[in-house]
Design a protein around this motif. Structure first.
Motif, PDB file in Angstrom:
ATOM      1  N   UNK A   1     -65.788 -30.200  17.899  1.00 39.61           N
ATOM      2  CA  UNK A   1     -64.707 -29.701  18.754  1.00 39.61           C
ATOM      3  C   UNK A   1     -64.930 -30.086  20.209  1.00 39.61           C
ATOM      4  N   UNK A   2     -66.202 -30.105  20.623  1.00 38.20           N
ATOM      5  CA  UNK A   2     -66.504 -30.461  22.014  1.00 38.20           C
ATOM      6  C   UNK A   2     -66.131 -31.908  22.311  1.00 38.20           C
ATOM      7  N   UNK A   3     -66.294 -32.797  21.309  1.00 38.57           N
ATOM      8  CA  UNK A   3     -65.991 -34.219  21.511  1.00 38.57           C
ATOM      9  C   UNK A   3     -64.552 -34.561  21.125  1.00 38.57           C
ATOM     10  N   UNK A   4     -63.994 -33.811  20.169  1.00 37.71           N
ATOM     11  CA  UNK A   4     -62.619 -34.047  19.719  1.00 37.71           C
ATOM     12  C   UNK A   4     -61.846 -32.737  19.789  1.00 37.71           C
ATOM     13  N   UNK A   5     -61.323 -32.389  20.963  1.00 41.38           N
ATOM     14  CA  UNK A   5     -60.646 -31.091  21.141  1.00 41.38           C
ATOM     15  C   UNK A   5     -59.477 -30.869  20.188  1.00 41.38           C
ATOM     16  N   UNK A   6     -58.873 -31.951  19.686  1.00 46.33           N
ATOM     17  CA  UNK A   6     -57.719 -31.807  18.796  1.00 46.33           C
ATOM     18  C   UNK A   6     -58.110 -31.461  17.369  1.00 46.33           C
ATOM     19  N   UNK A   7     -59.426 -31.512  17.061  1.00 50.76           N
ATOM     20  CA  UNK A   7     -59.887 -31.187  15.707  1.00 50.76           C
ATOM     21  C   UNK A   7     -59.579 -29.720  15.397  1.00 50.76           C
ATOM     22  N   UNK A   8     -58.873 -29.467  14.291  1.00 53.64           N
ATOM     23  CA  UNK A   8     -58.467 -28.114  13.890  1.00 53.64           C
ATOM     24  C   UNK A   8     -57.659 -27.420  14.993  1.00 53.64           C
ATOM     25  N   UNK A   9     -56.921 -28.201  15.763  1.00 51.89           N
ATOM     26  CA  UNK A   9     -56.163 -27.612  16.875  1.00 51.89           C
ATOM     27  C   UNK A   9     -55.055 -26.694  16.397  1.00 51.89           C
ATOM     28  N   UNK A  10     -54.656 -26.850  15.131  1.00 49.74           N
ATOM     29  CA  UNK A  10     -53.581 -26.008  14.622  1.00 49.74           C
ATOM     30  C   UNK A  10     -54.027 -24.626  14.179  1.00 49.74           C
TER      31      UNK A  10
ATOM     32  N   UNK B   1     -61.358 -22.044  17.193  1.00 52.23           N
ATOM     33  CA  UNK B   1     -61.412 -22.626  18.527  1.00 52.23           C
ATOM     34  C   UNK B   1     -62.876 -22.841  18.909  1.00 52.23           C
ATOM     35  N   UNK B   2     -63.110 -23.604  19.971  1.00 49.62           N
ATOM     36  CA  UNK B   2     -64.475 -23.871  20.388  1.00 49.62           C
ATOM     37  C   UNK B   2     -65.237 -22.570  20.657  1.00 49.62           C
ATOM     38  N   UNK B   3     -64.594 -21.642  21.381  1.00 46.76           N
ATOM     39  CA  UNK B   3     -65.257 -20.384  21.735  1.00 46.76           C
ATOM     40  C   UNK B   3     -65.659 -19.570  20.525  1.00 46.76           C
ATOM     41  N   UNK B   4     -64.783 -19.504  19.529  1.00 43.08           N
ATOM     42  CA  UNK B   4     -65.104 -18.719  18.331  1.00 43.08           C
ATOM     43  C   UNK B   4     -66.149 -19.430  17.472  1.00 43.08           C
ATOM     44  N   UNK B   5     -66.002 -20.746  17.308  1.00 46.65           N
ATOM     45  CA  UNK B   5     -66.962 -21.481  16.475  1.00 46.65           C
ATOM     46  C   UNK B   5     -68.368 -21.399  17.066  1.00 46.65           C
ATOM     47  N   UNK B   6     -68.473 -21.541  18.392  1.00 49.41           N
ATOM     48  CA  UNK B   6     -69.793 -21.470  19.007  1.00 49.41           C
ATOM     49  C   UNK B   6     -70.377 -20.064  18.875  1.00 49.41           C
ATOM     50  N   UNK B   7     -69.546 -19.040  19.031  1.00 51.89           N
ATOM     51  CA  UNK B   7     -70.035 -17.669  18.904  1.00 51.89           C
ATOM     52  C   UNK B   7     -70.448 -17.371  17.467  1.00 51.89           C
TER      53      UNK B   7
END
Length: 493
Positions: A61-70, A75-81
């Motif tokens: 997600x950090x390198x491809x922000x559009x990944x799972x954008x739907x 989201x990045x914040x939830x996945x990292x947490x």
């Protein structure tokens, strides 16, 4: 530590009557703790794999922000947490419970009582963690670092801590003999410290929030002590048990062990405040945190010296043993990470490293390179004693070690260098922020490469573990323990 007197790992058959009696006693103790230790170990490895998956999603997600954008759920914040909590509370705490109760039972020299209490605690812990991670998945994040689990899940975790703490006290109360080993000091202290830390932090930040900066002080008091007064003493307890046990010689100095324990207990409690250097915190409080962080050099040097002198002259044996490869790597990492942490507490250094990737690298240095590597070593020693069979594949152990060692080393170098570049350039108002981002990108890409190594290592570990767990009679018979070279043997007990 004098546990080595219980089993000489270099002895040859036939064993003396004393050796046979000791091995029979340890076998009985292992049988009594088997169900609980296996439950926690299986749970730990499940969360290790899950946390690795969340880490891969986060990195992509950090390198491809559009990944799972739907989907809003990853989201990045939830996945990292989700990654952080699965690794810290899922892998970290479950494996602490497994290795801790097994070592405590062995050193108490008595089959455990009330094993059902431990299984209940394990069920509570993993249900609470699952509920908490599902809450994070839905977006119920508290936004408090290391306390992101939503409030409705934390009582289950607190109950689990309490039950395991009660069991630890009961096991110690009904031990055989009067001698208290160094590993027991660390385990008992950690079982006392962490429930206290966790409940106080929940009360003052989540349940009945304190006002103003008291919350930030409490947050870093808790967050830093999770590593220093929970993971650290448990990992040091494992190292103090495993190094003498495998090598068949006592720890170098009992008195250095005493000094290291009490210095950790006295100084570490204050150290987390240095993360608030520059914040709206009373100067005396910041200064106290800095002094305590610098004073942590004492237990670090003492423990490092004790471990090093215990293995001196036996480096071939260390390299041959799956257990000691990981444990010694972790012990060395403890020394390096702690010395870097003491330096980071200084105001002049903090001005550069604060709010940068350097801090993230330092956290991984402590939690993975130190703590997790020692826990891996503990699993490699504990499982053959619990299951009465050896690891099926030395190749998978090598893949695990080299994947973990190379992966975490690359990550640490990348994050520390990137963080230092960030810090020095952000302190220069003439450098555009976008230029700083561009200069750190190659290092962040290196960090992503390190994640591939760690993923391969974790998969090899999981495959070898479950192969050993379920293969039973299919695991090939061996004349001795699984070794990584042919220069040494580990003791059977």
């Amino acid at each position: 530590m004098s546990t080595a007197t219980q089993s000489n790992t270099q002895s040859t058959s036939p064993y003396s009557s004393k050796d046979v009696a000791v091995r029979a006693e340890l076998s009985e103790i292992d049988a009594s703790v088997r169900s609980s230790a296996l439950f926690f170990t299986v749970s730990a490895i499940f969360w290790l794999v899950a946390g690795t998956v969340f880490a891969l999603i986060t990195a992509y997600k950090a390198h491809e922000p559009d990944f799972l954008s739907g989907t809003e759920y990853l989201t990045f914040g939830r996945a990292r947490t989700l990654h952080l909590n699965a690794m810290a509370l899922g892998w970290g705490n479950n494996i602490v419970f497994a290795i801790g109760i097994w070592i405590m039972a062995r050193l108490c020299r008595s089959p455990i009582r009330h094993g059902g209490l431990l299984l209940i605690a394990g069920v509570f812990w993993n249900i609470g963690l699952t509920v908490g991670l599902f809450g994070i998945f839905r977006g119920d994040i508290t936004s408090v670092e290391w306390l992101e689990i939503p409030g409705y899940a934390s009582p289950l975790l607190a109950i689990s801590y309490a039950l395991i703490g009660i069991w630890g006290i009961m096991a110690f109360r009904f031990r055989r003999g009067e001698h208290v080993y160094v590993s027991q000091w660390y385990i008992l202290a950690a079982l006392f410290w962490f429930p206290w830390l966790y409940v106080i932090a929940q009360v003052m930040i989540i349940w009945f929030p304190a006002r103003g900066v008291v919350q930030s002080v409490t947050n870093w008091w808790f967050a830093h002590n999770v590593l220093g007064l929970w993971f650290t003493p448990m990992a040091l307890a494992a190292a103090y048990y495993l190094i003498p046990k495998v090598l068949g010689r006592p720890i170098y100095s009992y008195y250095l062990s005493v000094l290291g324990f009490w210095a950790l207990a006295i100084f570490y409690n204050w150290a987390g405040i240095h993360h608030l250097v520059g914040g709206p915190i009373p100067v005396w409080l910041i200064s106290a945190g800095i002094v305590a962080s610098v004073m942590m050099v004492i237990p670090v040097i003492v423990v490092g010296l004790n471990h090093h002198m215990s293995v001196v002259g036996l480096h071939k044996e260390v390299w041959a043993s799956p257990t000691l490869r990981f444990v010694v790597f972790g012990a060395i990492s403890y020394t390096l990470a702690s010395l870097i942490g003491s330096a980071m507490a200084l105001r002049t250094v903090s001005e550069v490293t604060h709010f940068t990737h350097f801090v993230v690298g330092h956290a991984h240095h402590g939690v993975y390179a130190f703590f997790s590597m020692i826990m891996f070593g503990g699993v490699y020693y504990m499982m053959p004693r619990l299951l009465k069979r050896e690891w099926p594949s030395a190749t998978l152990i090598r893949i695990h070690f080299w994947g973990s060692a190379i992966g975490i080393t690359v990550m640490l170098i990348a994050l520390h260098v990137a963080g230092w570049i960030q810090g020095t350039q952000m302190n220069d108002a003439t450098v555009p922020f976008l230029d700083i981002v561009k200069q750190t990108m190659p290092w962040l890409q290196a960090r992503s490469v390190s994640g591939v190594f760690l993923t391969v290592a974790h998969m090899a570990f999981a495959v070898n573990f479950f192969w050993m767990l379920f293969a039973a009679g299919a695991v090939r018979a061996k004349q001795g323990p699984t070794l990584l070279t042919r220069t040494s043997e580990e003791g059977a007990a």
